[in-house]
Design a protein around this motif. Sequence first.
Motif, mmCIF file in Angstrom:
data_model
loop_
_atom_site.group_PDB
_atom_site.id
_atom_site.type_symbol
_atom_site.label_atom_id
_atom_site.label_comp_id
_atom_site.label_asym_id
_atom_site.label_seq_id
_atom_site.Cartn_x
_atom_site.Cartn_y
_atom_site.Cartn_z
ATOM 1 N N ILE A 53 0.809 -1.341 -0.123
ATOM 2 C CA ILE A 53 -0.015 -0.110 -0.051
ATOM 3 C C ILE A 53 0.937 1.213 -0.022
ATOM 4 C CG2 ILE A 53 -1.700 1.291 1.283
ATOM 5 C CD1 ILE A 53 -2.643 -1.345 2.473
ATOM 6 N N GLY A 54 1.831 1.305 0.960
ATOM 7 C CA GLY A 54 2.410 2.518 1.105
ATOM 8 C C GLY A 54 3.382 2.764 -0.276
ATOM 9 N N GLU A 55 3.862 1.794 -0.702
ATOM 10 C CA GLU A 55 4.802 1.946 -2.264
ATOM 11 C C GLU A 55 4.011 2.283 -3.275
ATOM 12 O OE1 GLU A 55 6.586 -1.949 -2.528
ATOM 13 O OE2 GLU A 55 8.163 -1.552 -0.898
ATOM 14 N N PHE A 56 2.887 1.627 -3.382
ATOM 15 C CA PHE A 56 1.695 2.233 -4.253
ATOM 16 C C PHE A 56 1.292 3.459 -4.200
ATOM 17 C CE2 PHE A 56 -1.436 0.777 -7.678
ATOM 18 C CZ PHE A 56 -2.300 1.830 -7.490
ATOM 19 N N VAL A 57 1.228 4.150 -3.139
ATOM 20 C CA VAL A 57 0.792 5.597 -3.179
ATOM 21 C C VAL A 57 1.783 6.467 -2.770
ATOM 22 C CG1 VAL A 57 -1.633 4.689 -2.146
ATOM 23 C CG2 VAL A 57 0.239 5.428 -0.519
ATOM 24 N N ASP A 58 3.143 5.908 -2.825
ATOM 25 C CA ASP A 58 4.375 6.690 -2.647
ATOM 26 C C ASP A 58 4.340 7.517 -1.183
ATOM 27 O OD1 ASP A 58 6.110 9.399 -4.341
ATOM 28 O OD2 ASP A 58 6.794 7.560 -3.289
ATOM 29 N N ALA A 74 -4.852 2.855 21.313
ATOM 30 C CA ALA A 74 -4.781 2.134 20.011
ATOM 31 C C ALA A 74 -3.172 1.691 19.948
ATOM 32 C CB ALA A 74 -5.073 2.941 18.806
ATOM 33 N N ALA A 75 -2.745 0.493 19.559
ATOM 34 C CA ALA A 75 -1.713 -0.178 19.520
ATOM 35 C C ALA A 75 -1.050 -0.149 18.091
ATOM 36 C CB ALA A 75 -1.432 -1.182 20.239
ATOM 37 N N CYS A 76 0.090 0.213 17.566
ATOM 38 C CA CYS A 76 0.610 0.185 16.251
ATOM 39 C C CYS A 76 1.378 -1.084 16.166
ATOM 40 C CB CYS A 76 1.253 1.425 15.795
ATOM 41 S SG CYS A 76 2.067 1.090 14.145
ATOM 42 N N LYS A 77 0.714 -2.267 15.766
ATOM 43 C CA LYS A 77 1.550 -3.707 15.832
ATOM 44 C C LYS A 77 2.086 -3.680 14.526
ATOM 45 C CE LYS A 77 1.066 -8.643 16.538
ATOM 46 N NZ LYS A 77 0.311 -9.808 16.939
ATOM 47 N N TYR A 78 1.542 -3.199 13.579
ATOM 48 C CA TYR A 78 2.000 -3.481 12.143
ATOM 49 C C TYR A 78 2.322 -2.025 11.428
ATOM 50 C CZ TYR A 78 -0.643 -7.795 12.948
ATOM 51 O OH TYR A 78 -0.963 -8.998 13.288
ATOM 52 N N GLN A 79 3.535 -2.000 10.841
ATOM 53 C CA GLN A 79 3.811 -0.785 10.219
ATOM 54 C C GLN A 79 4.865 -0.923 9.196
ATOM 55 O OE1 GLN A 79 6.638 1.893 12.519
ATOM 56 N NE2 GLN A 79 5.666 0.564 14.215
ATOM 57 N N TRP A 80 4.688 -0.216 8.254
ATOM 58 C CA TRP A 80 5.892 -0.258 7.026
ATOM 59 C C TRP A 80 6.342 1.471 7.021
ATOM 60 C CZ3 TRP A 80 5.657 3.070 2.788
ATOM 61 C CH2 TRP A 80 6.545 3.063 1.994
ATOM 62 N N CYS A 81 7.754 1.602 6.862
ATOM 63 C CA CYS A 81 8.268 2.790 6.532
ATOM 64 C C CYS A 81 9.122 2.862 5.406
ATOM 65 C CB CYS A 81 9.059 3.208 7.848
ATOM 66 S SG CYS A 81 8.080 3.585 9.397
ATOM 67 N N SER A 82 9.111 3.839 4.753
ATOM 68 C CA SER A 82 10.032 3.925 3.534
ATOM 69 C C SER A 82 11.541 4.008 3.929
ATOM 70 C CB SER A 82 9.509 5.048 2.550
ATOM 71 O OG SER A 82 9.659 6.250 3.408
ATOM 72 N N PRO A 83 12.388 3.864 3.023
ATOM 73 C CA PRO A 83 13.775 3.788 3.465
ATOM 74 C C PRO A 83 14.174 5.226 4.015
ATOM 75 C CG PRO A 83 13.549 2.805 1.169
ATOM 76 C CD PRO A 83 12.285 3.199 1.640
ATOM 77 N N GLY A 84 14.813 5.352 5.300
ATOM 78 C CA GLY A 84 15.205 6.637 5.570
ATOM 79 C C GLY A 84 14.238 6.832 6.762
ATOM 80 N N ILE A 85 13.117 6.167 7.030
ATOM 81 C CA ILE A 85 12.242 6.531 8.273
ATOM 82 C C ILE A 85 12.296 5.308 9.062
ATOM 83 C CG2 ILE A 85 9.932 6.874 8.652
ATOM 84 C CD1 ILE A 85 10.906 9.121 6.986
ATOM 85 N N ASP A 86 12.767 5.886 10.288
ATOM 86 C CA ASP A 86 13.215 4.810 11.165
ATOM 87 C C ASP A 86 11.791 4.274 12.126
ATOM 88 O OD1 ASP A 86 14.402 3.117 13.186
ATOM 89 O OD2 ASP A 86 15.816 4.845 14.046
#
Length: 536
Positions: A53-58, A74-86
């Motif tokens: 999803i993240g890559e598709f919408v940039d 609310a707890a964030c169990k699942y996440q994706w970050c683009s390169p450079g975002i820690d």
Amino acid sequence: MNSESEQIKPSQLELELASRVELEKLVSEISLSLHVPNEADLDRAIDAALASIGEFVDADRCMLFQIDRENSTAACKYQWCSPGIDQKKLGLNEVPLAPLAWSQRMLIEQGFIAIHDTSKLPEEAKGDQEILQSLGVQSVLMTRVLGRDIQPIGMLSIEAVRGVRLWRDEDRYLLEIVSRILGSALEQVKMIQALSESESITRTILETIPDMIFTIDREGTILNLHVEDKGELILPASELRGALSWDLLRPDCHQKMKNAMNAAFENGTAEPVEDWMDMPSGDRFHYELRYSRLDDKQLLTMVRDISGRKKSEKAIRHLSAQIALTEESQRRKLASRLHDGVSQDLAAASMKLQAYFAKNGDNRPKDLQEIDKLIQLAIRNTTDLTRSLSPPVLHELGLMPALSSLCTELAERSGFQIILEEKITVGMLNEALSLNLYRILRELLLNAIKHSDGNKIRLSIEVDSEAVLVLVEDNGKGIDPTILKLDDTQDRKGFGLFSIRQRLEPLNGSIELWNDKGATVRIYIPITSDEIEDLP
């Protein structure tokens, strides 16, 4: 003749349609990827879905929050970050929802939030603004994730942290569709966790019964029985031994079970048979039954619970229907824009030329006459494209009138004799299935016209309460034997079947090809009762 904007317009529409097709393909891939058996695989699949999803919408971040039962954190169990975002700097294990009152109210009222610039939030959203900006969020698109009881169980968000972002309608559409799929995934995670925490599996037979193995004689009497879970069965395990298996089955399935038994006694094994029964609790148990010969007097019988698979198939089928309707909606929009825009402009240009010719009599410049021919050709091509994108008769009158019109049109253009035969014993197919079937049959007819080198096509379609059966036969040279040898995992090069298989897969449909005085293609699609509508 045509302005620069008119030259660009069709190309832009094609790009929009291609983008929507890619989006729908992504949704389908995410849905299929989440059908995994254990929590670890499911966790990985959800993380992969967020990445897609993240890559598709940039975006810079894509996160899935789980909301507790009290709807307080609310707890964030699942996440994706683009390169450079820690990811490690997020620290979103337990986010209180009280300071996010404005966001929560907007989610309840609208189902989603699209914030293009967090620095421009209204005064009443000050708490939300402080939390978002403390996390470096400059733009965010968020939607609710609902559970089976339509209660919020999570939130799905995509974020921009490197700069402000103007979210598109396409981004919002993707988030809303995928949130429904991820809602089912979160429910599955909860169910897996609950099962792993419990010492005993005491859920209903639809969810938990393992394979049951027993032997039967030629009369169908159960001789020996082995079942791991002696929970809720149609009869107590002690009473099943010695019972006549036919008494346990629905009368409608007796004959197909007897046919499978006879085949197993004769050939050693038989094709598995699927059916269902209503349990004492009122639940419906879907099962797969397999017969294997032990000797001349006994069969080994295995009953496998396929209720979960049936639910997954139903979900995929529903998603396929939504994709078909979405695709058709886009086709209709594109057809409408072609008709109301390009076609009208071409018609206006043609009228002006005709007025000029009428005024000047026989004094017609040759160049203008050539231009007039080109405009007339463009009008015909645009009209044909509009009809092929979204045939009005399909939406106004239904599948069979649309197929009849298609056969007549293709016959006139190609010189083929096209015979349409129908045998329908139920009501009309619903819109989504009709759309898929129309696209499949159109592709098959065009295939035959293009490849057969014949002059006659027979299209036969039968519909009953259980399935759609289609035969497309031509009197041409037949199908290349090298194509016939390829299985469904290989590309039948040059025969244009990729799109057909793509449409058939989520419908559990099948396609067969063979030569018999020409080429024959057989399409089989099982249908459900909710895909049949009453005749008007």
